[in-house]
Scaffold this active site. Structure first.
Site, PDB file in Angstrom:
ATOM      1  N   PRO A   7       0.762  -1.239   0.110  1.00 39.74           N
ATOM      2  CA  PRO A   7       0.274  -0.020   0.089  1.00 39.74           C
ATOM      3  C   PRO A   7       0.958   1.414  -0.063  1.00 39.74           C
ATOM      4  O   PRO A   7       0.271   2.426  -0.124  1.00 39.74           O
ATOM      5  CB  PRO A   7      -0.822  -0.130   1.303  1.00 39.74           C
TER       6      PRO A   7
ATOM      7  N   LYS B 187       6.715   1.378   2.060  1.00 38.52           N
ATOM      8  CA  LYS B 187       8.204   1.439   1.748  1.00 38.52           C
ATOM      9  C   LYS B 187       8.610   2.564   0.775  1.00 38.52           C
ATOM     10  O   LYS B 187       9.688   3.077   0.978  1.00 38.52           O
ATOM     11  CB  LYS B 187       8.588  -0.137   1.294  1.00 38.52           C
TER      12      LYS B 187
ATOM     13  N   CYS C   3       7.919 -11.419   3.979  1.00 34.38           N
ATOM     14  CA  CYS C   3       7.348 -11.550   5.129  1.00 34.38           C
ATOM     15  C   CYS C   3       7.085 -12.917   5.536  1.00 34.38           C
ATOM     16  O   CYS C   3       5.908 -13.407   5.983  1.00 34.38           O
ATOM     17  CB  CYS C   3       6.328 -10.645   5.765  1.00 34.38           C
TER      18      CYS C   3
END
Length: 462
Positions: free
Chosen positions: A114, A117, A233
């Site tokens: 979204p 980063k 992740c």
């Protein structure tokens, strides 16, 4: 609640640490925010304001990153709408930090939604250079674009493209690339238990194939001598060390780099690869029983400097005539508006990043900063422009305290009475701010502010 195949694999991976890892699932998840230096030249002003309001503790591996307690609820504070900070999982702040970005570089965030980063990258770039931020899924790309605007990023281009098409446009173009790859999400099992069901539907093998395609396209876009950071992740070796091993097989000009250590960073696992190459210990695994954050994997790679880098065509810098309506509005804006960076599509006026190559055929949501729209004999500024301004950069402002009840009414799109805040004869466009930070536009007539806050951003709560 954890799948048996997952727990068995983690037991084999962690050995004597497995019970401690399992116990971490009973702990509260950590919550964090990252302050936004693009909103004020003096970062200490933002830091002091936010620290006085919320109980913050530094995230060791992220500049301007802070843990907060769930009682604080910074997402509900007006400063969130003003872009003073971005709420972000603390481990997710590590990849950008490790890329060691420099202002003026060309940076790609390939799988960006979204936008956490991307907004962190933009902070490090300080408004200089070019940030290309891409998301293949249209709905998620829209969220990405909104976050780029909210955080006041003016040197970004937001694309909605496949990695394959981007690689054809940007061959060996970028100084640094972030590939935060879609993954099976095992590192998020503690944070969001719904991820377990998603994992059961699409597990590591599905995502491994996707990651291999993405990272090899990214490799085509990196300059010789450039740096690429790959992150996931998840804990699965196939998606982590396995994906990097595949890249090195396809592109032997890449080399794994040592990553700066932080307390709790665990080395990657050479033993899970086919080659058993000890260089895989230079990659990093983040485990929730070692650090205050969720599970991640990080690999930093450098492309050999030996290859010849082709030149990418950039738009010619031609002096253009600035439309009279735009010129009149910008008399009240303290910007050095460069005419050759203007790009006008119908009524819409964009301010393009410098050194942007030709984007013919590319799907983009934001090829530059949308300044506003040219109407008949007038210019209407955009929400994006409001979020890119600092309060002192515009001549006519309305500054509401964050505890002024008119502020929430403004964020809901209501007309408000501002007679006490402006000169009696004031009229026209005003930049609405909270505690000195811009939120959006309004038009003043006879002491009343007609609300121009972007409808899609308005607070819909009762």
């Amino acid at each position: 609640m954890l799948p048996q195949s997952f727990t068995e694999r983690m037991q084999g991976l962690l050995g004597s640490e497995y019970e401690e890892f399992l116990a971490s699932f009973e702990h509260e998840k950590y919550q964090a925010l990252r302050l936004n230096p693009l909103k004020r030249d003096d970062m200490s002003v933002i830091t002091e304001k936010v620290k006085q309001t919320f109980q913050l503790q530094p995230v060791p591996w992220a500049e301007n990153g802070y843990y907060y307690t769930k009682e604080n609820q910074p997402g509900k504070h007006p400063w969130h709408e003003a872009g003073l900070y971005y709420i972000q999982e603390p481990s997710a702040m590590a990849p950008v930090t490790l890329l060691s970005l420099q202002p003026g570089e060309r940076i790609l965030d390939l799988c960006a939604a979204p936008g956490g980063k991307s907004t962190q990258i933009a902070s490090a770039m300080e408004g200089e250079g070019l940030l290309v931020t891409n998301e293949i899924h249209p709905a998620r790309a829209k969220i990405l674009s909104e976050n780029v605007e909210r955080m006041g990023i003016r040197n970004a281009c937001v694309l909605n493209e496949t990695p394959e098409h981007l690689a054809d446009i940007f061959e060996e173009y970028f100084d640094r690339i972030l590939v935060d790859a879609p993954c099976s999400g095992e590192g998020m099992f503690r944070k969001d238990r719904k991820m377990v069901r998603a994992w059961e539907e699409h597990g590591p093998e599905f995502f491994s194939k996707l990651q291999r395609s993405i990272i090899t396209q990214a490799a085509r876009m990196l300059k010789p001598g450039g740096m690429m950071l790959y992150s996931t992740c998840t804990f699965d070796p196939l998606e982590n060390e396995g994906t990097i091993e595949y890249l090195l097989g396809e592109y032997p000009e890449f080399e794994i780099q040592e990553i700066a250590g932080y307390e709790g960073f665990a080395p990657g696992r050479p033993e899970v690869t086919k080659s058993k190459d000890p260089d895989f210990a230079k990659t990093v695994r983040i485990f929730p029983h070692h650090m205050k954050g969720e599970g991640h994997y990080l690999a930093l790679l450098k492309k050999s400097e030996d290859a010849i880098c082709p030149s990418s065509p950039v738009a010619e810098q031609k002096v253009k005539k600035i439309p009279a309506e735009l010129e009149e509005f910008f008399r009240d804006v303290k910007w050095d508006l460069k005419s050759w960076r203007l790009d006008i599509h119908g009524e819409r006026v964009y301010y393009m990043p410098e050194n942007l190559p030709e984007l013919k055929g590319a799907r983009f949501l934001r090829s530059g900063l949308l300044l506003g729209e040219l109407k008949k004999k007038r210019f209407e500024p955009s929400q994006a422009l409001a979020m890119n301004l600092k309060m002192e950069e515009y001549a006519h402002t309305l500054n509401l305290s964050s505890d002024d009840n008119r502020l929430m009414r403004y964020l809901k799109g209501e007309t408000i009475d501002v007679e006490d805040l402006i000169p009696a004869k004031a009229k026209g466009w005003h930049l609405v701010c909270t505690d000195g930070f811009p939120l959006g536009w309004g038009k003043v007539t006879n002491g009343t502010l007609k609300n121009k806050y972007l409808p899609g951003w308005r607070n819909q709560s009762a």
